[in-house]
Design a protein around this motif. Sequence first.
Motif, PDB file in Angstrom:
ATOM      1  N   MET A 174     -14.967   5.808  17.753  1.00 54.42           N
ATOM      2  CA  MET A 174     -15.390   6.124  16.259  1.00 54.42           C
ATOM      3  C   MET A 174     -15.848   4.935  15.639  1.00 54.42           C
ATOM      4  SD  MET A 174     -13.568   8.376  13.006  1.00 54.42           S
ATOM      5  CE  MET A 174     -14.136   9.872  13.783  1.00 54.42           C
ATOM      6  N   ASN A 175     -17.091   4.787  14.804  1.00 53.30           N
ATOM      7  CA  ASN A 175     -17.376   3.599  14.029  1.00 53.30           C
ATOM      8  C   ASN A 175     -17.011   3.917  12.508  1.00 53.30           C
ATOM      9  OD1 ASN A 175     -19.542   5.116  12.959  1.00 53.30           O
ATOM     10  ND2 ASN A 175     -20.809   4.469  14.517  1.00 53.30           N
ATOM     11  N   TRP A 176     -17.219   2.919  11.801  1.00 56.25           N
ATOM     12  CA  TRP A 176     -16.838   3.081  10.408  1.00 56.25           C
ATOM     13  C   TRP A 176     -17.693   3.885   9.870  1.00 56.25           C
ATOM     14  CZ3 TRP A 176     -12.204   1.316   8.555  1.00 56.25           C
ATOM     15  CH2 TRP A 176     -11.536   0.399   9.094  1.00 56.25           C
ATOM     16  N   SER A 177     -19.058   4.037   9.936  1.00 56.07           N
ATOM     17  CA  SER A 177     -20.109   4.916   9.385  1.00 56.07           C
ATOM     18  C   SER A 177     -19.751   6.366   9.417  1.00 56.07           C
ATOM     19  CB  SER A 177     -21.393   4.487  10.061  1.00 56.07           C
ATOM     20  OG  SER A 177     -22.321   5.450   9.208  1.00 56.07           O
ATOM     21  N   VAL A 178     -19.416   6.647  10.681  1.00 57.42           N
ATOM     22  CA  VAL A 178     -18.963   8.127  10.644  1.00 57.42           C
ATOM     23  C   VAL A 178     -17.612   8.415  10.158  1.00 57.42           C
ATOM     24  CG1 VAL A 178     -18.429   9.646  12.628  1.00 57.42           C
ATOM     25  CG2 VAL A 178     -20.153   8.164  12.973  1.00 57.42           C
ATOM     26  N   SER A 179     -16.611   7.458  10.197  1.00 53.59           N
ATOM     27  CA  SER A 179     -15.295   7.966   9.522  1.00 53.59           C
ATOM     28  C   SER A 179     -15.184   8.062   8.281  1.00 53.59           C
ATOM     29  CB  SER A 179     -14.324   6.809  10.345  1.00 53.59           C
ATOM     30  OG  SER A 179     -14.726   5.506   9.590  1.00 53.59           O
ATOM     31  N   LEU A 180     -16.167   6.995   7.519  1.00 50.52           N
ATOM     32  CA  LEU A 180     -16.279   7.078   6.122  1.00 50.52           C
ATOM     33  C   LEU A 180     -17.043   8.282   5.714  1.00 50.52           C
ATOM     34  CD1 LEU A 180     -16.990   3.402   5.552  1.00 50.52           C
ATOM     35  CD2 LEU A 180     -15.206   4.729   4.676  1.00 50.52           C
ATOM     36  N   LEU A 212     -10.097   2.978  14.247  1.00 50.90           N
ATOM     37  CA  LEU A 212      -8.922   3.411  15.255  1.00 50.90           C
ATOM     38  C   LEU A 212      -8.412   2.272  15.667  1.00 50.90           C
ATOM     39  CD1 LEU A 212     -10.545   6.610  16.672  1.00 50.90           C
ATOM     40  CD2 LEU A 212      -9.519   6.329  14.467  1.00 50.90           C
ATOM     41  N   GLU A 213      -8.932   0.893  15.764  1.00 49.39           N
ATOM     42  CA  GLU A 213      -8.283  -0.266  16.298  1.00 49.39           C
ATOM     43  C   GLU A 213      -7.451  -1.379  15.451  1.00 49.39           C
ATOM     44  OE1 GLU A 213     -11.642  -1.421  19.714  1.00 49.39           O
ATOM     45  OE2 GLU A 213     -12.461  -0.736  17.584  1.00 49.39           O
ATOM     46  N   VAL A 214      -7.676  -0.647  14.092  1.00 50.86           N
ATOM     47  CA  VAL A 214      -6.960  -1.650  13.088  1.00 50.86           C
ATOM     48  C   VAL A 214      -5.553  -1.437  13.168  1.00 50.86           C
ATOM     49  CG1 VAL A 214      -6.464  -1.894  10.707  1.00 50.86           C
ATOM     50  CG2 VAL A 214      -8.979  -1.493  11.292  1.00 50.86           C
ATOM     51  N   GLN A 215      -4.846  -2.535  13.261  1.00 54.05           N
ATOM     52  CA  GLN A 215      -3.411  -2.818  13.131  1.00 54.05           C
ATOM     53  C   GLN A 215      -2.811  -3.557  11.952  1.00 54.05           C
ATOM     54  OE1 GLN A 215      -1.778  -1.373  15.964  1.00 54.05           O
ATOM     55  NE2 GLN A 215      -3.721  -0.763  16.605  1.00 54.05           N
ATOM     56  N   ALA A 216      -1.649  -3.329  11.942  1.00 55.76           N
ATOM     57  CA  ALA A 216      -0.783  -3.855  10.740  1.00 55.76           C
ATOM     58  C   ALA A 216      -1.244  -5.367  10.496  1.00 55.76           C
ATOM     59  CB  ALA A 216       0.586  -3.717  10.892  1.00 55.76           C
ATOM     60  N   PRO A 217      -0.971  -6.389  11.400  1.00 56.77           N
ATOM     61  CA  PRO A 217      -1.645  -7.688  11.231  1.00 56.77           C
ATOM     62  C   PRO A 217      -2.968  -7.795  10.571  1.00 56.77           C
ATOM     63  CG  PRO A 217      -0.603  -7.413  13.357  1.00 56.77           C
ATOM     64  CD  PRO A 217      -0.766  -6.021  13.008  1.00 56.77           C
ATOM     65  N   HIS A 218      -4.096  -6.895  11.081  1.00 56.67           N
ATOM     66  CA  HIS A 218      -4.991  -7.014  10.384  1.00 56.67           C
ATOM     67  C   HIS A 218      -5.126  -6.732   8.941  1.00 56.67           C
ATOM     68  CE1 HIS A 218      -6.335  -5.555  14.674  1.00 56.67           C
ATOM     69  NE2 HIS A 218      -7.050  -6.864  14.582  1.00 56.67           N
ATOM     70  N   LEU A 219      -4.289  -5.738   8.515  1.00 59.47           N
ATOM     71  CA  LEU A 219      -4.150  -5.227   7.308  1.00 59.47           C
ATOM     72  C   LEU A 219      -3.498  -6.317   6.360  1.00 59.47           C
ATOM     73  CD1 LEU A 219      -3.376  -1.434   7.694  1.00 59.47           C
ATOM     74  CD2 LEU A 219      -5.568  -2.425   6.842  1.00 59.47           C
ATOM     75  N   GLN A 220      -2.400  -6.992   7.105  1.00 60.64           N
ATOM     76  CA  GLN A 220      -1.911  -8.181   6.264  1.00 60.64           C
ATOM     77  C   GLN A 220      -2.693  -9.085   6.077  1.00 60.64           C
ATOM     78  OE1 GLN A 220       1.616  -7.499   5.279  1.00 60.64           O
ATOM     79  NE2 GLN A 220       0.986  -9.294   3.923  1.00 60.64           N
ATOM     80  N   ALA A 221      -3.650  -9.615   6.828  1.00 65.49           N
ATOM     81  CA  ALA A 221      -4.699 -10.458   6.779  1.00 65.49           C
ATOM     82  C   ALA A 221      -5.445 -10.334   5.669  1.00 65.49           C
ATOM     83  CB  ALA A 221      -5.235 -10.997   8.268  1.00 65.49           C
ATOM     84  N   PHE A 222      -5.624  -9.067   5.710  1.00 60.73           N
ATOM     85  CA  PHE A 222      -6.702  -8.212   4.675  1.00 60.73           C
ATOM     86  C   PHE A 222      -6.183  -8.442   3.286  1.00 60.73           C
ATOM     87  CE2 PHE A 222      -7.764  -4.562   1.878  1.00 60.73           C
ATOM     88  CZ  PHE A 222      -9.011  -4.940   1.638  1.00 60.73           C
ATOM     89  N   LEU A 223      -4.778  -8.264   3.090  1.00 64.27           N
ATOM     90  CA  LEU A 223      -4.188  -8.339   1.754  1.00 64.27           C
ATOM     91  C   LEU A 223      -4.091  -9.718   1.215  1.00 64.27           C
ATOM     92  CD1 LEU A 223      -1.195  -6.103   2.199  1.00 64.27           C
ATOM     93  CD2 LEU A 223      -3.241  -5.607   1.078  1.00 64.27           C
TER      94      LEU A 223
END
Length: 299
Positions: free
Chosen positions: A1-7, A49-60
């Motif tokens: 699933m890509n971002w466009s479909v999920s959004l 679906l591939e985003v993990q906690a480290p990605h989100l921490q870096a995003f913050l």
Amino acid sequence: MNWSVSLTQFQGYLQLEKSLSGHSVEAYLRDVRKLVQFLETTQQNIGPLEVQAPHLQAFLEWINTLGMTSHSQARTISGIRSFYKFLIMEDLLNADPTETIEGPKLQRKLPDVLSYDEIVSLFEAIDVSTPEGTRNKAMLETLYSSGLRVTELIELKISNLYEDLGFLRIAGKGNKERLVPIGRDALKYIRLYLDNVRNHLVIKKGQEDFVFLNRRGASLSRVMVFTIIKDLAAKVGLEKNISPHTFRHSFATHLIEGGADLRAVQEMLGHESITTTEIYTHLDRDYLKQIMQEFHPRS
């Protein structure tokens, strides 16, 4: 699933199942798009679906470097959390990557509140000899009498006025309906406005059921209500920064200061969680502290 479909699917969920307004839906989508922008900027070619906690921490860390306020950061994190809860609910994910993410600590800001004397001074400054003044008096009496949000005020319908019972039927956030008491003074000024001002307007098609209309017979905008209140505050020399929401805050604070039950105030305000209403108990404590300092012989 890509971002466009999920959004797109997330948008449908917010609109159809959560019944959120267009503004609220766009705010949620904007939060998730910030994450997508970060991943693209840092050249991380991964889907939702591939985003993990480290990605989100870096995003913050990234949004913090952009100079976003702590409240804006918290709002963004909340939107992304809702997005991943949706994916789990749809059985597209087993684990929530936002679970271990902590947002910035927020200090709860107490809202500005008007004293009863300040509210009376505002009401008395309205020139009810004019059609606009008669309408404005009815509007502000209603705001203070029933603690409505500004959107609830401008969308109030004649068919939802139960004058004989002293209640309004209000469609609040998420189209959740509630019955709210309204005082005799507010009902009196609404009736004066309906009979002596609104009856003489040429009402635009589709606007026939709205209580409050502009001089062209169309429903009022939020901005117009803000402007009316700002102009009135300037007229009486009130230095507080007030808005339609100030009347809602004052309504709740004055009820609690008078001993009203917190659950009853929660119901009238249309708060989903009582913790939202509890902010007014802090205001009440400040009031009690002030009374102690003014009148206790040993304070």
